[in-house]
Structure formats: C-alpha cells, structure tokens
Design an enzyme around this catalytic site. Structure first.
Site, short mmCIF file in Angstrom:
data_model
loop_
_atom_site.label_atom_id
_atom_site.label_comp_id
_atom_site.label_asym_id
_atom_site.label_seq_id
_atom_site.Cartn_x
_atom_site.Cartn_y
_atom_site.Cartn_z
N LYS A 1 -11.79 -63.80 -14.00
CA LYS A 1 -12.33 -62.98 -15.09
C LYS A 1 -13.36 -63.75 -15.90
O LYS A 1 -13.39 -64.97 -15.92
CB LYS A 1 -11.20 -62.48 -15.99
CG LYS A 1 -10.23 -61.56 -15.28
CD LYS A 1 -10.35 -60.15 -15.74
CE LYS A 1 -9.51 -59.22 -14.90
NZ LYS A 1 -8.54 -58.49 -15.64
N ARG B 1 -1.68 -61.60 -10.64
CA ARG B 1 -2.53 -60.96 -9.63
C ARG B 1 -3.72 -61.89 -9.42
O ARG B 1 -4.47 -62.17 -10.36
CB ARG B 1 -2.97 -59.58 -10.13
CG ARG B 1 -3.75 -58.80 -9.10
CD ARG B 1 -4.05 -57.37 -9.54
NE ARG B 1 -4.49 -57.29 -10.92
CZ ARG B 1 -3.97 -56.46 -11.81
NH1 ARG B 1 -2.99 -55.65 -11.50
NH2 ARG B 1 -4.44 -56.42 -13.04
#
Length: 185
Positions: free
Chosen positions: A105, A140
C-alpha cells in the site's frame, strides 16, 4: 470480503442464506472518492465502533461468522492508518478475528520513500509482522511465501508453535470459521 462493510442488507442476507462467513471492511466514502479528503474526529473510535456495529448486524442477520478489517488505505490518510495500526490490540481484543491487508500500500511509500508498489514487500512484512504481534488473525499479502517464513520465524522467537502463524487461529469447517485461541506473538 465486502469493501462496503456489509452496509447493504442484501449482502448480509446473501451471506446468511449461503452460510458464508464475511469479512467486514471499513471504508470512508466510495472507491472513487475515498481519498479526496478523509476526515475523522477520532479515527480509532469511529472505525472500531463501525466494525463492531456491522459485525453485530451481520450476526443478527444470520451471517455465521465475521472477520473485521479496518480498511488500511481505504479513505484514510497516513496518520489515520498509523493510528489504526497502533490501536490494533484494542480491536483484536474483541470477539472477532481481525484481518490486515497493507500489502504494497501507498502508506509504505509515505513512510519509507518507496514509490513503486512492487518494491514495497519489505515494508509490507514490517506492517504485517506488527499486525500479527498485535493479534491480527489474518494478513492479506502479495508475497505469501515470504510472509509464511517471516511469521514462522517470529513465532519461533516468541517460543510458540513454529508450524502456525501468530495470533488467533481460525479453521474452516463446513463453511464456517471457528476460532481457537493460541499464544499471541
């Protein structure tokens, strides 16, 4: 995994009728506008409160089990994300397992100047190891093998069972996740 956090009663109904556990994720706004100007009076209280309320609604609607995802990077600034990651022990102390999906991210770029997502696996590992130490049941990740190795080493260092990652363990039995408490790393 419902990025809308099971706000749609039809989604809760579908999960309940199918006997499907659901991952409830927090997102402020919608995917097109979520990063325009995220604002919270108290990001931790608001996100945790929302997730707990949605979990209650889902269970009351007959969804067999829920996993909570604070939605790292979804309608949140760097400071919002850091506050949520620092407050993970509060969320993981509740009755529902927690999922963290911070893989590659942009917050890693903001923290460590890594502009290319494909180069963010080391930062991802650091975030996910922190999440696991704080009790997250699931991470994840894109680099699955690296995560398995890092989590096993972390467990070994903490004196735990090297064959399982840290945090509460969940198994799937007849379509329903079941929680088993294990030592948290």
């Amino acid at each position: 995994n419902d990025v809308t956090g099971l706000r749609d009663p039809q989604m809760r109904r579908v999960c309940a009728e199918a006997g499907a556990p659901a991952c409830v994720m927090h997102m402020q706004g919608d995917p097109q506008t979520m990063q325009a100007a995220p604002h919270y009076a108290d990001v931790v209280a608001e996100v945790h409160g929302y997730l707990r309320a949605q979990a209650r609604e889902a269970l009351d609607a007959g969804v067999p089990d829920v996993l909570l995802d604070p939605g790292i990077g979804f309608g949140k600034t760097l400071e919002h994300n850091l506050s949520l990651l620092r407050a993970l022990p509060d969320l993981t102390a509740g009755p529902h397992p927690v999922l963290i999906g911070a893989s590659r991210k942009r917050l890693i770029d903001f923290m460590a100047s890594v502009p290319h997502a494909a180069d963010r696996d080391p930062g991802t590992l650091a975030l996910h190891l922190h999440a696991a130490r704080c009790g997250a049941a699931v991470v994840r990740a894109h680099a699955a093998a690296a995560h398995v190795q890092a989590l096993r080493v972390q467990v070994a260092l903490s004196g735990g069972d090297r064959t399982r990652p840290p945090g509460p363990q969940r198994t799937l039995d007849s379509g329903v996740m079941h929680h088993t408490d294990t030592e948290r790393a």
